[in-house]
Each structure stands twice: as structure tokens, then as C-alpha cells.
Design an enzyme around this catalytic site. Sequence first.
Site, PDB file in Angstrom:
ATOM      1  CB  SER A 115      46.123  35.032  42.618  1.00 22.88           C
ATOM      2  OG  SER A 115      45.117  35.286  43.584  1.00 22.88           O
ATOM      3  CE  LYS A 187      42.445  37.345  40.981  1.00 24.63           C
ATOM      4  NZ  LYS A 187      43.595  36.414  40.972  1.00 24.63           N
TER       5      LYS A 187
END
Length: 298
Positions: A115, A187
Site C-alpha cells: 500500500s 499510511k
Amino acid sequence: MPENNARTPEPPRDGAPGADADGMSANTISGGRTSDDVIAEDVTANRGDSDDVAVGSPSAPPSGRRSAAPPTAPAAPSQLFVWLKEVATVVVIAVVLSFLIKTFLFRAFYIPSESMVSTLDVNDRIFVNLLVPEPFSLSRGDVVVFRDTKGWLSTVPDEAKGPFTWVQDGLTFVGLLPDNSEQHLVKRVIGLPGDEVICCDDGGRLTVNGSPIDETYVNGAEEPQIRAFDVVVPEGKVWVMGDNRNHSADSRSHMESDGGFVDLVDVEGKAAVIAWPLNRITVLDNYPAVFRNVPAGG
């Protein structure tokens, strides 16, 4: 008339000078030794003893006495024991320091997904600064690791415990191994409390508080897909997105769960360094130039 035979001298009388209890001359000792000789030897021996004691050398034991045996020096420890003791000391110090560092300063994590490509690759090991967001605050662009308390991740089945699983768990606990649990996410922070984040403007760019940003950290191998949203970040929360936009289940994918926001209390810290593999060691950037013109949020 003169006597023809020589006169034998009479022995001294009792109590007279020169007589002892046995009637022998005071100067005569059996064996032909005189008392003066014995006294001289005793004086000489005593003087030698006192001299020896004065200079710290052992003295000869008096006649008729048995001297005590000198104390035996303890045997020196073996080289193997000394080496093992030093190794054990180093290991204990390393474990304690690692635990303190892992608890208060830095913690290692393992990256299991794509990701955050190309900033972070699968199997990267990173060090996370635990002093962020407290006492130091987060900034836009920071890469953060946070606990999954919102159910973003699927339930991971319990792995069978092997005979040495406890060793791995222990080393992970003290910080000597990275945390490879799959209940953490990594993230990039896009919106801070009070920020309005919108996707997208006419050029396909995100805007933060009305200012478009050129996200140079986004994976350029693919054109990011447009997924429209317009959110205002509540107090105590942040809006996060992955750098590999087409392969990241981030805040955009979980707007039905608390608006897709991440609680600041769930943030473990700011990812600071890629520590492994060796050819990827680098300090992670939060790209301050990307957010330089973004005004403060409401």
C-alpha cells in the site's frame, strides 16, 4: 709435712656463688655448652625474629612450636567462566537498553503489504519514532503506523504455536525483532484536525483547505484513480492515504466506519527510517514542500 698428693678442690657449698641446684657450675651445661652460649643463641634468635617481623618476612618458628600453615590463595576463575560472564553481562545490557528504546523512543515494524509502494516495499523493516504524536505533534506528509481499532483489516487466524514461538515473541517484546503482527497499518497523513480534504480539482489533484497539492510521493508507476470525497477532519483524528493509491485500502475505503478517520490515540508513531534491507536504508521524508502553501485548517 708437705703432702705428696695434690689437693682436690672442694665443691662449692649450697647457696654459694657459682653453685646451682644440681651442684654444677653455673657456667657449665651438659654436653660442654655453657649457659652463656645458650643465652647468646636465644638473644640472636629473638633478634632475628624481631628483625624478620619488622621487614615483613616470615620468622622461623620457636624451638618446640609448630607454626600455622600459610593461607592458601583462592584458585583463579577459569577463562571460560570469565568469558561466559562477560557475554551474559553484554546480553543483559543489550536487552535492557533495547526494551527501554522500544518502549520510549523507537520501535521496529515489518511492512507486509504494497500500500505504500514505492516509499515502502513489502518486507521492509522500519523504525518508528514513538515521540510522535506526543510530545511532538504530527505534520502533514508524515508516514505513521497505527493500530487497527476500526476493523479495517480482515481477521487474522491465530497461527499455530511452534516450540520456539515464545523466543520470537520475547525478542519482539523487548524490541530485538520487528513487530510483524498484521493488526497495524502504515499510511501517510494528508489531513490534520480541522483540515478540509477534497478530491479532486480539475487537474485531478487533492486540495487541502482549498490549496491544491502536487503529491510527488505517490507511486508514479500507475495513474491514480479518481475517487471523489469531501471531508473535514474532526478534532483528535487524522485523514490518511497510501502512496500506492490504486492498491491502498485507506481512509477513502472506510468512510462508512467513523468517516474513515484515524484516532490520534491509535497512532503508534511516525515512521522515521527504513532499517532493512541494507540497500534500502534511508530516512523517510514528509515532503514539507508539498504542503508548504496549505493554510491552517479551521
